[in-house]
Structure formats: C-alpha cells, structure tokens
Design a protein around this motif. Structure first.
Motif, PDB file in Angstrom:
ATOM      1  N   TRP A   1     -10.042   1.736   2.520  1.00 37.20           N
ATOM      2  CA  TRP A   1      -9.355   0.619   3.150  1.00 37.20           C
ATOM      3  C   TRP A   1     -10.393  -0.334   3.737  1.00 37.20           C
ATOM      4  CZ3 TRP A   1      -3.937  -0.048   5.020  1.00 37.20           C
ATOM      5  CH2 TRP A   1      -3.040   0.637   4.192  1.00 37.20           C
ATOM      6  N   TYR A   2     -10.119  -1.614   3.594  1.00 34.49           N
ATOM      7  CA  TYR A   2     -11.024  -2.654   4.088  1.00 34.49           C
ATOM      8  C   TYR A   2     -11.141  -2.616   5.604  1.00 34.49           C
ATOM      9  CZ  TYR A   2     -12.650  -7.426   5.110  1.00 34.49           C
ATOM     10  OH  TYR A   2     -13.333  -8.515   5.582  1.00 34.49           O
TER      11      TYR A   2
ATOM     12  N   ASP B   1      -5.269  -8.647   1.919  1.00 31.29           N
ATOM     13  CA  ASP B   1      -5.534  -7.497   1.051  1.00 31.29           C
ATOM     14  C   ASP B   1      -6.109  -6.349   1.877  1.00 31.29           C
ATOM     15  OD1 ASP B   1      -6.173  -5.778  -1.051  1.00 31.29           O
ATOM     16  OD2 ASP B   1      -6.744  -7.438  -2.350  1.00 31.29           O
TER      17      ASP B   1
ATOM     18  N   GLY C   1     -15.419   0.159  -3.326  1.00 26.58           N
ATOM     19  CA  GLY C   1     -14.163   0.324  -2.606  1.00 26.58           C
ATOM     20  C   GLY C   1     -13.059   0.967  -3.425  1.00 26.58           C
ATOM     21  N   ILE C   2     -13.282   1.124  -4.718  1.00 29.31           N
ATOM     22  CA  ILE C   2     -12.258   1.661  -5.615  1.00 29.31           C
ATOM     23  C   ILE C   2     -12.756   2.993  -6.173  1.00 29.31           C
ATOM     24  CG2 ILE C   2     -10.907   1.228  -7.725  1.00 29.31           C
ATOM     25  CD1 ILE C   2     -10.358  -0.771  -5.452  1.00 29.31           C
TER      26      ILE C   2
ATOM     27  N   SER D   1      -3.287  -4.753  -8.069  1.00 25.15           N
ATOM     28  CA  SER D   1      -4.148  -4.852  -6.897  1.00 25.15           C
ATOM     29  C   SER D   1      -5.311  -5.836  -7.014  1.00 25.15           C
ATOM     30  CB  SER D   1      -4.675  -3.461  -6.530  1.00 25.15           C
ATOM     31  OG  SER D   1      -5.198  -2.811  -7.655  1.00 25.15           O
TER      32      SER D   1
ATOM     33  N   ASN E   1      -9.218   4.962  -2.885  1.00 22.71           N
ATOM     34  CA  ASN E   1      -9.861   3.691  -2.526  1.00 22.71           C
ATOM     35  C   ASN E   1     -10.352   3.801  -1.084  1.00 22.71           C
ATOM     36  OD1 ASN E   1      -7.679   3.514  -0.846  1.00 22.71           O
ATOM     37  ND2 ASN E   1      -6.871   1.621  -1.705  1.00 22.71           N
TER      38      ASN E   1
ATOM     39  N   ARG F   1      -2.710   0.048  -8.849  1.00 28.14           N
ATOM     40  CA  ARG F   1      -2.814   1.257  -8.028  1.00 28.14           C
ATOM     41  C   ARG F   1      -1.576   2.120  -8.225  1.00 28.14           C
ATOM     42  NH1 ARG F   1      -3.620   2.537  -1.721  1.00 28.14           N
ATOM     43  NH2 ARG F   1      -4.409   4.648  -2.085  1.00 28.14           N
TER      44      ARG F   1
ATOM     45  N   ALA G   1       0.838  -1.195   0.000  1.00 22.24           N
ATOM     46  CA  ALA G   1       0.000   0.000   0.000  1.00 22.24           C
ATOM     47  C   ALA G   1       0.875   1.248   0.000  1.00 22.24           C
ATOM     48  CB  ALA G   1      -0.902   0.005   1.234  1.00 22.24           C
TER      49      ALA G   1
ATOM     50  N   GLU H   1      -7.462  -3.740   0.566  1.00 24.14           N
ATOM     51  CA  GLU H   1      -8.540  -3.091  -0.188  1.00 24.14           C
ATOM     52  C   GLU H   1      -9.804  -3.952  -0.179  1.00 24.14           C
ATOM     53  OE1 GLU H   1      -6.109  -2.371  -3.849  1.00 24.14           O
ATOM     54  OE2 GLU H   1      -6.781  -0.297  -3.514  1.00 24.14           O
ATOM     55  N   HIS H   2     -10.798  -3.505  -0.885  1.00 19.67           N
ATOM     56  CA  HIS H   2     -12.114  -4.146  -0.856  1.00 19.67           C
ATOM     57  C   HIS H   2     -12.119  -5.564  -1.412  1.00 19.67           C
ATOM     58  CE1 HIS H   2     -16.163  -5.045  -2.478  1.00 19.67           C
ATOM     59  NE2 HIS H   2     -16.582  -4.418  -1.387  1.00 19.67           N
TER      60      HIS H   2
END
Lengths: 314, 314, 314, 314
Positions: free
Chosen positions: B124-125, B50, B101-102, B11, B122, B72, A279, B52-53
């Motif tokens: 973050w999850y 991960d 999420g993006i 990603s 984005n 990304r 990230a 991200e989503h």
C-alpha cells in the motif's frame, strides 16, 4: 476480512410518519420521488434511477422511524447461504410474501432489533407512458421536479451498541467495516459498513439513550454536489428544516446536507464525488475522539442535535 | 450471467510514448498526476486516490499504444482460480516479478492479444512528507495542479473482433457485459464489460483496420463534471488537442472529454455522476445502428476520428 | 467609446407562438417560469429573480418570432434623453400605456425594424403567498421546477445588416460593442452590444435571407453551468429539441445550450461563469472568418441550422 | 438614490504581510495568481482575468492589513468630478505617480482613514509568451494552478463607524448601498455598497475595537461554486486555516469560504452565481438583529472570530 459479495445492495426502506400527507408532499414535490402505487396506509415511491418497483415505502403511523430495510442478495445461492447464516444466529423471523414487485422475503433483525428483509426475486420496473426515459439504459425519465435525488444511498441506524451490529454485518452478511470511530474509552461509537464498491451502505451509530431499533437517518444520493447546493435553496424556500450542511464529512468524505422531513425523520442528501472502495483488502480507518473533535472535513463542528435526534423519539 | 467478483479492479496501465518528455509534462503538469519513481525508460505516475504504488507506467518507446494492463484479483484464492481458467484457454504467458509495489504477476493476453497482468500481493502506498493528506482515509494529498484526475477509470481497447474478447472477460475473468452495440448485420461492434459496481472497466471496440492489440483510449475519472469543464479550459490554454466533448455519452451516460496526449494516445476524462450498476442481474443493454445514429445523449454526432484513430498507428 | 449608462437593462420580451399551449407548458413546466396573469391572447411569465411584473409575455399568434423587447432606462432623465435621441433618428413610434406593472412606454424600432419599448416607471413585484422567498433580498421563492432559469439574459436578433443596428445601440442608446465578427469581405456579420457590466445584452446577427425584424434567439441565464447540464437531461426526457450544446462559445466565453420551444423559437440557456466587463475602456474584440472556423471554444463546430433557422420562418 | 457610474470598478489592493515569503507562496501556489514583477518590498500579482498590470500588490511589512485600494474612474471626466468632490470633503491627499501599469493617481482617505487611489490612465496587460491565452477575449491564459481565482471581487473594511463611510461612497463617489444591517439600537453595523451591476464592491463593517483603517477581508471571485468546494480541499491539504464555510451568505446570497493567508489577513473566496443588481432604483435591503440571528442562508451560525479578527491586530 474480504468482502463476500453475498448482498448486492440496500434496495429500499419502509419509513414511518405521523404526518403522512406532509411527508408525501416532501418526498414527491421537494425530493422529486415518483409515486408508484399505494396500499392501505402506505404509498410506494421511487427514485428515478431505481430498477425495482420502489425505493421508499412511506407508511402512516403513530410515530416516526424506520420499520424495515430491504437488502437484495447477489444470487439465489447467496440468498440461501445468508438465510442459513442468519438462522444460525437465531435472528431470523421467517419468510413472507414481498411487497409489490418484490418476491418472497426472508425477514430478520439485526442484533439491535432493526427489521430487515432479504430477497432475490423481483420484477424490474417498466416505466409507464409519460415516464419512459429517452435513454434505454435508464429506469425512468428524469423528473426534473424538486431536488430529484437519484437513488437510496445508505441507512444510518442508531443502536444501543455498535459493535455487535457491525460484526453481524461482516460475519453473517459478508460486508466489511470501512471506517469507524473509537472513543478514548475504547468503545466503538460508530461503524460504517459496505457490501461492494460504495464506501458505505449500512451505518451504526451509538444511541446514547440506550434505545433499540431507532433511526439516525436515511440518505439519498444526488448526481452532483451542485444538486445539493441547489437543494439547500429549495429546502429554504419550501420551509424544510435544514439541520446542518452543506459541508463535507471527514469520515467517508461525503458531501452532505441534513434535513428533517415533516414526519420528523432525518434525511440526508449525499454525494460521494467519484469515491469508491476498490481495494479488496481495504483496512478499516479508525478515527479517535481527538480527530473527531476537529469537526468535519473543512472544519464545521458537528451539530449537537446530531447526537440527540433520532426517530422515533424516545 | 452473474458477476463472479474474481477481479477487484483495473489497477494500472503501461502506456508507450514516442514523445516521453512531452507526455510526462502532460501527465504531471496538465493532468496532475504525481511522479513516484522511475526505472529505465519508464516513469511511474500516480493519481491522488490510488492506494497502490502507481496508476500509470509511462514508457519511452518507438511508438505509442498500451503495453500492459494490470488487474488486481479479489483474493489470493480468486487469483489461483483465474490463473487456472486462463491457462485452460491457453492464453497464459507466465509468472514474473511485478513492478515496484506490485507482487508476483501472472501475465496473459486477451484473445485479441492485449497483454494483461493479474496479481494479488502489493504494497500500500505511503505518502512521503509533503504529500501526506489531511484526511487519513485518503491515499495522498490533493495536488491542486492541472486537471487533478482522481483515478484510472477504464481502458478501451481496439480489437479485430469484439465478441471473443468480451466472452473472455465474462466467461474466464468473471465479468459481465453491461452494454453493447449490435450492427444491423448482427455484428457486435462494441462491448462494455465490468467487474463490480462501476458500470464499465474494460471496453472492446472493433478495429476497422483489422489490427490486433491496439488502444482506443484510457480514461481517468474526475470528481465532478465541473472538473471536466475546467479541464477543457486547461487543455485549451495548454495547447492540448481536444478531439471531442465535453458531452454526455448515450452509452453508459458518462460525461466525457477526449484529448490526445503528446505521444498520440487518446485520453478520456470521464465522470459518471452517481451512476453505479447495483443490480446483480443487470440485463445487457444492446444499442442498434439506428439508435447510435442519433449521436451522443444530447445529440452530439460521434466524431469521425473516433472510428479511425487508435494507437499505435497502423 | 464609453458606456453612457442610459439604459439599465433589457427587462422583458414579447414572444409569439403558433402553439400557445405547448409553449406555455415549455416555459412553465420545463423552464420553470411562473405565471403572473394573462390578458387576451397573452400570458405573463416571470423568472424567479425578476424584480418586475414579468419577464416574458407569451402571445398566441399565427406564427413565431419576437414582437417587442422592453428596455428600462437608468433614470427618468435618461429616458427623456433617449426618447429625444431616438426621435432625432426618426425611429420613434410613440408613447403608449405599458403592460401590467409597466408604466408609460415609448415605442420605437431599431433600424432593422425590431420593435422596442423604453420606460422608467414600473411596479416592483410583490410575491403572493406561496411564492414569498425565505430571503428578503430575492424577488420570489425559487420554484425548484424544471430548469428554473434565473433571468432573461439577452436577445439575439437577426438583421439584414448588422452595423446600422449596432451603431444605433452605441450612438443612440449609449451602449458599446464588446465583440464582433468581421468576414474576409470586411462585412460585420455579428455584433454583441452591452449597456453595463454584462458582456452582452443585445446581439445582431446577419440574416442571410435578407429579411427584417426576425429573431435568432432569446437567452435565459442559469445560476451555474451544472444547471445547464441538468437542463440538457430535462430537455432530453421532455422531448424538447436540442439544437446544439452544451459547450462554451469562443465569443463571450458563455457556456450555452440551444433548444427550440414548441412554437419554433430558439431559446438559449446561458451561463457566463463570473465573467463581467469591468473595463470602462473595453476595446471591441473582432473575430475573423478563420478564427471563427475553429469552432466554439473547445472545438465544437457551429451547427448549420445556426445560420438558417430564425423566427418567424421566411 | 441612483448610481452615478463615476467609478468603474475596484481594481487592485495593496496588502501588507509580516510573512512575505509564505504569503507569496499562498497567493501564487495556492490561490493561483501570477507574478508580474516586483519592486522593493513588493511583489505584483495578477488574477488571470485582470486586464490591468496587477490585482494585488503584496508588500512585506511589520504587520498585516491593507495599505491602499485602487479604484478606476469611468472616464477622465468622471475622474475630474470625483477628485473635486473628494477635495470638497477635505479627504484628499494629493496626486502621485502610479505603480507599474497605472497612470497618475489621486490619493485620498475614506472617513475612517482607509487609503484609496483613483485614476483613469493605465496600460492594458499584454501577456508574455507562455501566458498568451487561446481565446483573444481573455487577458491571460488560465493558470490551472491551485484555486485559480478569476478576479478581485470586493474589499470589506472594518471601520469605527459604518454610516459616515457608506455615505461617503454614495454621496461623494456615486455608489449605492444595496444591503445593510441595522441593530436594534438603530446603529448601522454593516453596509454593502456597489458602483455598477455587481451587488457589492466595498463593504464597511463596524470595528468593535473602535480602531480605524483596518481590514476585515479582501475577496476573490471564482468562476463556480465548485471551484470553492475544490478550493476547500486544496486549503485542507495545503494546511491553510479555514475560518468558516463553504456556505451561502443570507446577505447578498454569495457562496463563500474564508481563510487566513499566512500573513494573517482574512481572504474570502466568493461566487455570486448569476446574481446582478440590474434595477436602477434598487431599494436598500435592511437586515435586523433578529434576522441576522438566524445565521447564514442555510442556517450556519456566524463564527465568533468573524466579529473579532481584523488586520492589523489591535
């Protein structure tokens, strides 16, 4: 704060030992590094995955500790920018010729006083007969001797204060703090900084003696966790003092094992599994005192000597 | 050619499957990904590491293949520079809203026609109850189900020609070719490119059918080689077709295992051990036909289907 | 047929080599065995977990092959019973003094002509200074050199016919056939026999040349599968010929790697994970030709040389 | 004292739990056992490598602890001899019908009062559709769920006195003491006994409360040490209490991890690497108090609760 990618990686360290013969035995026969020349009181040693001349300069000295850390810039232009930024902080020492295989180096100190060298030019390692690897994308044949660590992974310094040093890494050298410990008093007692995808490269831990320029440990990466379990058996039968581990750190989730080399310096074997920080906007993880009190990832309590042993001794 | 660090990482990917239920079973129950929402014909799936989503958008379709790859950018400024550079090559498609999420995505195609999206913004999850990890430096609890892959590792495209695509990666996207295959005719038949410390992120292999835009495989990283050996047993008992492996590639030295997911797409499990490319001036390794004829690192011959199977089928 | 537990284990082998210096280098530097004396044309070598004087007697000779296999009886009484049973089959050669550390041996041949020795008395190994282990429940310090195999695991003979030999093992020596291959013609082309909990100790494979007394391979057990993956890298860089593997056998489910030592004998590294045969009434598993045609557990095709290479050469 | 091979192996245990639902979740979802029927307050569970009906009978009860341990005789004749020998000691309870899949059982108690059952007849497990393994030499498909332990490995009892029980194992049941702890007072505070090649099967540890019939732990074997490292992450994220480990025991050199299942019983994951006791005349290893004070193999101090926690609570 984004990474600036000015520094490519931590490339080598000079380690001091008051027991040079035993330390040399430790790094070659037990850890599996390969000798690559010597000069005066120093022996140059390399891990098998290093593309440069040496990974470790082992120097006989009256005491233990780390004398210098080598950082390779990401480009000649990055080197210029870094030198200027360091000079702006009045932390520069000056240029000097590099050790074998290393071009001109700009010497400087971090705020705590640890000496570092920054450079771009170098010679790529060419394996001599007997050490030529079977696969051409590898620097040197796998030695198959002792632990056989792959590369230098990180350096963990002790410092009187942590924050001035991690700020230097981020603001001047372009790195980032990926994780840190904040005591209930608000004091940052440990900071893990990195320059690219490895989740840490240079670490600062508070030196409770208030001393400057000391070493907590240097760490070598193994290819697998199994290499570390096997290493523990090797250390056991070679009579190397195991301080703590193997276990998994909560911070950074590294699988670890700590030993003392015969000169007294703490050496870590570490394996991150496949962990990388990808990230570009990673947010610093801050651990509280109560979170730290839970011990390491699987519950091992942090050993007392971890807070007291550093080199050189005070 | 130095890395420009404009792209942070590969990603996520959108994968097409003509057998959506079985493919979903494969990715959740066998591979151990976690579902994170669905939309129309697509299910969003994530690997546990991960931030991200989602890692994989699995979309029911008339055939197999890869629809899009997400990249990304390293910063908002890098995104701007990249978009301009892509537009200068007339390879841009345009901006559109991102998937859940993006943020806003700039769509484009590589010279071979593979669709890609580039973005900075984005979310973050945030793990929901039941998936909250014990360690706060981890995105999601470790599922402990099936193979339990850690993250998306790389995408290997088939392309009618290799060099225009690897040149696009290096010249326009700021990556670098770490290894390649040069046939005796001088033709480059495979090129491995990377953006940071991982030794490869996007790979191009010559498509002997002369088709465009096809997929050779997508790869997921496991934490250990043992995870891959264990995965082979899981695949065996779950009746998943193992194409070849486990073994170690000569190129990039990755420990690998290839299977076909029920939709027909080739999936790799890979583990690089502790291998990273740290040298900022890494020199591309070029393998000749005769070197390739030796097979993989430990002698396994490259399986015939490796040169013929791609998705969608021609 | 129940096990009779008359034989405790396969304890050592005498291996012949026409390249004694290179074979010695292979077993000590690459495999990590420890020299424990020599006598005439023979060198005694031990794996670190062996409680007896030696595991391997390596003898310079005009050709390769196995000269003798040592079996230790379960008790003095078992030895007496076994000797009588062997003599009843007219397969006995007679008593002779044992090699260093081994008491009186009763020599005999299996029906195919492989020479074996049976004994009870021995001297337990006492590690000399420098080889004393840290843990008192271990025979010798872990060498940490090369592959560092733990123990002799099994011997796989070639024999003109399989069944007379496996019947000898079961009926005369009190073992049991755990798995076997039956060709479509009804012919048994391979039989795996064991004496206690290890799932196999002595194996007979049909020698398609019709010769007698030859060797297919001897196998050494490693502690982990990771040791075998690591060994593959060691073999690669030490220029040892890898024949096939690493992979997992369908039969017995052993994780394996086959190489040729410099004298030409095939050597296996094997790891059974935690597999043991605990059932006292284990039923022989019989594999058909079509089942064998599927290859090894994860699909690797059996290499052609596996059916043709034996020692000594015909 | 030679092994008499009268007992083939420890085959199953009945475990009591005051938290039956959570314990069932633990053994199925976390440990990866497979349910194979239920009856009254009990659920039958199996490890994937078990050739019999069940490995664990989990029974809802007012408290925790072990109700019974199943031992399979090596032959019908061995069963007869054992029953007679037990009756000669006045420790027999009598014959009763076995649980599902198990034939007539002879019940008895060890001197400390732990209930055991001895039997010969059984039904071999036949995997139902969905659980049929790909390889015919395996009992059941590999579940690939949670830790996925391979088999029951050993039972460690607490007992008011150790020696009467280990003597019972050796003199009456035909086993052998492979290792033991002798306190400076001469008292034996722990004894490890085995029946065949596994280095221990039934262990007795002194119960400092002076109670009878309690359990220290039951242990399940994993295929690899990596399975145990991975298990630690699973336990961490599933909120299972890790008591100590992973680490390597000095005694028996087992790689271990201890947790408490939700009913309070201590469960060990263990992996012996390739360690087996092959010597028919193995000499009991005796550890002194000072040797024990060094901690486990790599220096981990034995956790205090290891000496105090047993089930049921006193």
């Amino acid at each position: 704060m984004h990474l600036r990618h000015e520094i490519a990686h931590v490339s080598h360290v000079e380690l001091l030992t008051p027991a040079p013969e035993q330390s040399l035995w430790f790094f070659t026969e037990v850890m599996g590094l390969t000798e690559n020349g010597s000069e005066g009181d120093s022996v140059y040693l390399r891990t098998w995955d290093d593309y440069e001349h040496h990974t470790l300069k082992l120097t006989a000295h009256t005491t233990s500790g780390i004398r210098r850390t080598g950082l390779r810039a990401s480009s000649p232009e990055a080197l210029d920018r870094l030198v200027k930024a360091i000079q702006d902080q009045d932390l520069g020492i000056g240029w000097q010729d590099g050790d074998p295989g290393i071009g001109p180096c700009f010497l400087f100190r971090d705020p705590d006083g640890h000496e570092m060298e920054l450079y771009w030019e170098n010679e790529w390692y060419e394996a001599p007969p007997g050490l030529v690897p079977a696969l051409k994308n590898q620097a040197q044949a796998y030695p198959g001797r002792g632990v056989c660590v792959r590369r230098l992974d990180h350096v963990n310094y002790l410092s009187a204060e942590v924050e001035p040093n991690t700020s230097f890494i981020t603001d001047v050298l372009g790195g980032r703090v990926t994780e840190q410990i904040r005591l209930d008093t608000g004091l940052i007692s440990g900071g893990w900084t990195h320059f690219a995808n490895k989740s840490y490269d240079l670490v600062y831990t508070r030196d409770w003696t208030g001393s400057n320029g000391r070493l907590h440990h240097i760490a070598f990466a193994t290819d697998t966790r199994e290499d570390i379990l096997r290493a523990a058996d090797i250390f056991l039968d070679k009579n190397v003092h195991i301080e703590t581990g193997p276990h998994k750190h909560a911070i950074q989730q590294t699988f670890f094992l700590y030993v003392y080399e015969p000169g007294g310096n703490r050496i870590e074997l570490c394996n991150p599994c496949a962990r990388l920080i990808l990230a570009p906007d990673w947010k610093t993880i801050t651990w509280s005192e109560s979170e730290r009190a839970k011990g390491q990832a699987w519950g091992l309590k942090t050993i007392e000597s971890f807070h007291t042993h550093g080199t050189p001794p005070v």
